[in-house]
Design an enzyme around this catalytic site. Structure first.
Site, PDB file in Angstrom:
ATOM      1  N   PRO A   2       0.827  -1.212   0.000  1.00  0.00           N
ATOM      2  CA  PRO A   2       0.000   0.000   0.000  1.00  0.00           C
ATOM      3  C   PRO A   2       0.857   1.256   0.000  1.00  0.00           C
ATOM      4  CG  PRO A   2      -0.365  -1.309   2.005  1.00  0.00           C
ATOM      5  CD  PRO A   2       0.635  -2.043   1.179  1.00  0.00           C
ATOM      6  N   GLU A   3       0.525   2.196  -0.867  1.00  0.00           N
ATOM      7  CA  GLU A   3       1.232   3.473  -0.923  1.00  0.00           C
ATOM      8  C   GLU A   3       0.287   4.562  -0.393  1.00  0.00           C
ATOM      9  OE1 GLU A   3       3.169   3.944  -4.785  1.00  0.00           O
ATOM     10  OE2 GLU A   3       3.136   1.790  -5.083  1.00  0.00           O
TER      11      GLU A   3
END
Ligand SMILES: [Zn+2]
Length: 273
Positions: A2-3
């Site tokens: 996840p960014e």
């Protein structure tokens, strides 16, 4: 992994659902995920506390409480937070459960690479990776002037530079590839060889791809799900990431895939110079 847009999607949901809720008990299935304390110490510090909100910096989530200590979380590859009010049925890969006065907050993690730390509620956390974060890639502090001042002093390649969280926080492999495509910059370009005009384009491109990711509820390539248990939608809007062998959306040239600084990298050899 996840960014920024994926972590922010989770943050929004958790903040909305868990703020104001009291932690009544905790079930810790995998204490080794807590990096700086024992499971018992975490339990002792947080039980009875009220969650006052959830904030984010870079890819870190900060679960604030009304006590002296709060919880810092990095989801790494497959971590996620879910809030639910069901009957308490088991959720796949549940690792830590916060039993709240209403509902449950569940930390789930398939590959169990995530990290949790008990940290002071105010001031520095003492967690190096968090305390040294650069400005978020979607914040007003992340300007072309800031980026140019950093780039002109280093001969690194631009992609690893953008992945360095102390320079700009929140970007990972997907959004870096997307931003470099949008800015027309080859991922292997040397930072100090990028013109002021191109830095301006790059800064705008970073803001754009992050805003798009957020608007689409994050990108689900493998495992990401938001706090509500829903997948993101941004994967169908990607311009270059995951499109190796396919024609460039701008010019039709075949998108190339290379390893750069150990990371799978996608780019158009015609559009990106
Ligand atoms: Zn192209």
């Amino acid at each position: 992994m996840p960014e920024l847009p994926e972590v922010e999607t989770i943050r929004t949901y958790i903040d909305e659902k868990a703020a104001g809720r009291r932690i009544e008990n905790m079930i810790i299935y995998l204490p080794r995920l807590i990096k700086n304390r024992s499971g018992d110490e975490l339990k002792q510090a947080l039980t009875g506390r009220r969650i006052t909100g959830c904030s984010r910096k870079g890819k870190y989530l900060f679960l604030h409480t009304d006590g002296a200590m709060s919880l810092l979380i990095h989801l790494r590859m497959t971590g996620s937070l879910i809030y639910e009010t069901g009957k308490g049925e088991e959720i796949r890969a549940q690792r830590i459960i916060f039993m709240l006065d209403t509902g449950r907050l569940i930390y789930r993690d398939i590959r169990t690479l995530g990290c949790l730390w008990l940290v002071p509620s105010v001031g520095l956390t003492g967690i190096q990776g968090y305390d040294t974060l650069g400005p978020d890639g979607n914040s007003p502090d992340f300007t072309a002037a800031y980026l140019y001042s950093k780039l002109k002093t280093t001969h690194r390649k631009i992609k690893p530079f953008l992945l360095d969280q102390t320079q700009v926080a929140g970007l990972g492999n997907i959004y870096v590839d997307e931003a470099l495509f949008l800015a027309g910059l080859r991922p292997s370009r040397r930072c100090d060889a990028i013109s002021k005009a191109a830095v301006q384009r790059l800064c705008e491109a970073i803001h754009t791809v992050l805003a798009e990711g957020l608007a689409n509820g994050g990108t689900t390539v493998r495992n990401f799900i938001g706090g509500s248990g829903k997948e993101g939608q941004n994967q169908s809007h990607l311009r270059v990431y995951g499109r190796e062998g396919k024609p460039c959306l701008a010019c039709g040239t075949t998108i190339r895939y290379v390893k750069l600084a150990g990371r799978g990298t996608h780019y158009c050899p015609h559009c990106q110079r």
